[in-house]
Design a protein around this motif. Structure first.
Motif, mmCIF file in Angstrom:
data_model
loop_
_atom_site.group_PDB
_atom_site.id
_atom_site.type_symbol
_atom_site.label_atom_id
_atom_site.label_comp_id
_atom_site.label_asym_id
_atom_site.label_seq_id
_atom_site.Cartn_x
_atom_site.Cartn_y
_atom_site.Cartn_z
ATOM 1 N N GLN A 1 0.838 -1.206 0.000
ATOM 2 C CA GLN A 1 0.000 0.000 0.000
ATOM 3 C C GLN A 1 0.871 1.254 0.000
ATOM 4 O O GLN A 1 0.612 2.217 -0.734
ATOM 5 N N ASP B 1 -5.714 -8.280 -2.016
ATOM 6 C CA ASP B 1 -5.719 -6.939 -1.434
ATOM 7 C C ASP B 1 -4.726 -6.019 -2.153
ATOM 8 O O ASP B 1 -4.990 -4.825 -2.334
ATOM 9 N N LEU C 1 -6.285 -4.900 -5.464
ATOM 10 C CA LEU C 1 -7.319 -3.889 -5.207
ATOM 11 C C LEU C 1 -6.708 -2.549 -4.817
ATOM 12 O O LEU C 1 -7.303 -1.495 -5.062
ATOM 13 N N ARG D 1 -15.386 -11.631 -5.109
ATOM 14 C CA ARG D 1 -15.426 -10.622 -4.041
ATOM 15 C C ARG D 1 -16.024 -9.320 -4.544
ATOM 16 O O ARG D 1 -16.795 -8.661 -3.833
ATOM 17 N N SER D 2 -15.698 -8.961 -5.776
ATOM 18 C CA SER D 2 -16.230 -7.721 -6.346
ATOM 19 C C SER D 2 -17.745 -7.775 -6.461
ATOM 20 O O SER D 2 -18.438 -6.778 -6.213
ATOM 21 N N THR E 1 -19.010 -7.273 -2.784
ATOM 22 C CA THR E 1 -18.710 -6.024 -2.061
ATOM 23 C C THR E 1 -18.801 -4.772 -2.929
ATOM 24 O O THR E 1 -18.843 -3.661 -2.386
ATOM 25 N N GLU F 1 -16.371 -3.746 -4.746
ATOM 26 C CA GLU F 1 -15.009 -3.233 -4.958
ATOM 27 C C GLU F 1 -14.613 -3.427 -6.422
ATOM 28 O O GLU F 1 -14.907 -4.460 -7.026
ATOM 29 N N ARG F 2 -13.938 -2.432 -6.974
ATOM 30 C CA ARG F 2 -13.544 -2.489 -8.380
ATOM 31 C C ARG F 2 -12.031 -2.597 -8.519
ATOM 32 O O ARG F 2 -11.282 -1.928 -7.801
ATOM 33 N N VAL F 3 -11.612 -3.430 -9.455
ATOM 34 C CA VAL F 3 -10.198 -3.537 -9.777
ATOM 35 C C VAL F 3 -9.855 -2.434 -10.767
ATOM 36 O O VAL F 3 -10.463 -2.324 -11.827
ATOM 37 N N GLN F 4 -8.863 -1.617 -10.423
ATOM 38 C CA GLN F 4 -8.480 -0.512 -11.292
ATOM 39 C C GLN F 4 -7.224 -0.791 -12.109
ATOM 40 O O GLN F 4 -7.000 -0.155 -13.132
#
Length: 657
Positions: free
Chosen positions: A395, A444, A447, A487-488, A491, A493-496
């Motif tokens: 991160q 993680d 993402l 998972r997307s 939740t 959540e988007r993969v960029q």
């Protein structure tokens, strides 16, 4: 073979889709009719058969009645591994010769047949060993293989791997690059016997200085395969690239055991094996060239059949200096692969990296100011780390202003017998993550990856037999992406990251594309990532624009002048670091429906000029590859030192001088 080709052609004429499943049925049916092994009709044999008939039996080929449109459909059916050119470019990876390494990382394998950290069983390494690490022969073999698999080879990205590039002597570096370009310019191929025809350069003016017995002094240590330079005469006839003198396998195995058991270091073993070999030392005298010779081959490549549209070299952060980057850029490089592995100083120290985080930060700033694309290597499950620490480390790597790579090789540490990590593993000081732990960390990390960064791969090409402990599944990325999608859906959540969103081989509706600009800051530059995206968020093309900060440019100029070098960039000059438009690699001049054929690249460049103008910049540089120089000249750029440059008009459009 012919019967299968004719059946495919008939199906295509009827407008039917011939996918892999349909092709397998055709192959099996033909094998039953012929009463033979279906492997004799395998897909990998069909395209070479078609190409041979077209080349050697024109009358037979003419009877098949193949139109250009029909041939395009046939090759699409027969093409092997279409993903290899799905990014729009065909890639050729080459490996440099074994050489002493300036690092001593605890996790690195020490295969004495290879450059440090590489194993002889890795596909590119096996090919390199077969070619005796000769760059000309490596390129020749890959050109042939790519062509036989149905890939266009007009646009080539050369990836030069083998450890730290700047550890090698300068003359070897120049020679290696010259031979890469020369092989492409010669359209070098491998015949059916597996031999590659070395074509002379046609100019012996620089060859004499590279031959044994010349005034050029040999390198003090020169492990290199027996090979012959262009224009070489009887003086070097013993260096036949088709029949080099190999190392004694018994002696090599014995030295390898000494390294694996910890009695010899990798560098000691390399000196013992290669430094005492007369054949390898004498051959090293051939492996040298001048910058003039390299630049001559580069000029040939500007209009060659196989043009270099990207050139990558591999190095360490502590080897990144302004002077080194000037030389690397002169050789034609456009991207730097750099082993970062971690930005946690404690983890770096535990793994014997021998570098400081501050050196990594400086390397990133220098690379951006020079315009290079930055492809970083980053590892999880290193000695001294843990899953949650890995998440925080990555991160930081993708978020902090000092780093923010353009591309990442994100892969887990794997235990290889010849690495020093084995002792820590056997003592209980390191353990591989469980599958759930590893996949969880990688999910993680993906993402957390921003839209301007591409995760290029998640494993090394180590065979499962070489891995003592750690991930052995070659489909690790597929596992990660499968769980990511699940998972997307749950939740939102988007993969960029870029690779997940690439259109790959898909057709696109250009009218539906929108141009987005993603801004971000670094210590040395303001960055703008321009991307063409579909309504679903998939990416059809992008451009990386750097707006260098005046203070950083002036500091770089002062450092270079103190070293006796002219600064390559000036204040007030923006930099285009990369332009890429996706779609299956098409041959130069071909039309098609893929994103590459709709002027998307030009529109990206024009928008970058507008943004640079709005930010107060008067000129814009592009770190063009040798094979893209003509393209940028057509856009109004002119050759300018290490780059191509264009004045920006007040309204932001390109100014043609």
């Amino acid at each position: 073979m012919e019967e299968i080709i004719l059946q495919i052609l008939d199906a295509l004429r009827r407008g039917e889709t011939v996918d892999d499943r349909a092709l397998v049925k055709l192959v099996h049916a033909q094998a039953r009719r012929a009463g033979g092994d279906k492997r004799a009709f395998a897909k990998r044999r069909l395209l070479p058969f078609y190409q041979r008939v077209k080349r050697e039996e024109p009358d037979r080929w003419a009877r098949w009645g193949i139109t250009p449109e029909l041939e395009e459909g046939l090759i699409k059916v027969l093409r092997m591994k279409p993903r290899r050119s799905a990014s729009g470019v065909a890639t050729i990876t080459v490996i440099t010769k074994p050489w002493p390494c300036s690092g001593s990382c605890i996790f690195c394998p020490s295969d004495v047949r290879m450059p440090k950290s590489y194993l002889a069983d890795e596909p590119a390494c096996a090919r390199a060993e077969q070619a005796c690490f000769d760059p000309y022969l490596q390129v020749s073999a890959r050109l042939t293989a790519l062509s036989q698999m149905g890939h266009a080879t007009d646009k080539i990205e050369l990836i030069v791997l083998g450890g730290t590039w700047s550890d090698y002597p300068a003359e070897y570096q120049i020679w290696f690059m010259r031979e890469l370009f020369r092989a492409l310019n010669d359209d070098a191929t491998v015949d059916e016997s597996g031999s590659s025809a070395r074509v002379g350069s046609g100019d012996d003016s620089g060859a004499a200085s590279a031959l044994p017995g010349s005034s050029a002094a040999p390198a003090s240590f020169g492990p290199v395969a027996a090979s012959v330079s262009p224009g070489a005469s009887a003086a070097s006839a013993s260096f036949d690239p088709a029949a080099p003198a190999p190392l004694d396998p018994v002696a090599t195995e014995a030295v390898q055991r000494e390294v694996t058991d910890g009695h010899l270091s990798y560098n000691q073993a390399i000196a013992q094996l290669y430094g005492t070999s007369t054949a390898w030392r004498e051959a090293a005298r051939v492996q040298r060239a001048t910058m003039d010779e390299l630049e001559r081959e580069q000029r040939r490549n500007e209009t060659a059949r196989h043009r270099v549209v990207g050139l990558v070299i591999e190095t360490r952060p502590d080897a990144i200096t302004p002077e080194a980057l000037v030389n690397i850029r002169r050789m034609g490089a456009t991207k730097i692969q750099m082993g970062v592995q971690s930005v946690d100083q404690r983890v770096l120290d535990a793994n014997g990296r021998g570098i400081r985080v501050a050196q990594i930060e400086r390397a990133f700033s220098l690379l951006r100011l020079f315009g290079f694309k930055i492809h970083a290597h980053f590892m999880v499950n290193l000695l001294g780390s843990a899953p949650e620490a890995d998440r925080l480390d990555y991160q930081r790597f993708v978020d902090e202003l000092a780093f923010q790579p353009d591309e990442v090789k994100l892969y887990p540490c794997a235990l290889i017998e010849s690495s020093r990590l084995r002792g820590r593993y056997e003592a209980g000081g390191w353990r591989p993550y469980t599958e759930d732990e590893l996949v969880g960390v990688l999910i993680d990390d993906v993402l957390a990856t921003p839209a301007y960064c591409r995760v290029s791969r998640m494993i090394r090409d180590f065979s499962s037999g070489d891995i003592m402990a750690g991930n052995k599944k070659p489909n690790l990325r597929q596992m990660v992406e499968s769980r990511l999608r699940a998972r997307s859906e749950q939740t939102g959540e988007r993969v960029q990251e870029i690779r997940f969103r690439e259109i790959a081989t898909s057709e696109v509706d250009v009218r539906a594309l929108r141009l987005e600009v993603v801004p971000y800051e670094t210590p040395a530059t303001s960055e703008r990532f321009l991307q063409w995206v579909t309504p679903e968020g998939r990416i059809a093309g992008f451009l990386r624009l750097s707006l260098p900060k005046a203070a950083a440019v002036e500091a770089l100029a002062s450092e270079l002048r103190a070293a006796g070098c002219e600064p390559p960039v000036q204040p007030g000059e923006a930099m285009i670091r990369e332009v890429h438009v996706y779609g299956m690699a098409a041959r130069v001049g071909e039309e098609g429906g893929a994103a590459q054929h709709h002027g998307l690249g030009r529109k990206l460049v024009e928008r970058a000029c507008e943004l640079a103008c709005e930010a107060g910049y008067e000129r814009i540089n592009v770190i063009s590859a040798v094979g893209t120089r003509e393209y940028y000249r057509h856009l109004g750029f002119y050759d300018h030192g290490l780059y191509q440059q264009c004045k920006i008009r007040t309204e932001g459009m390109l100014h043609h001088e």
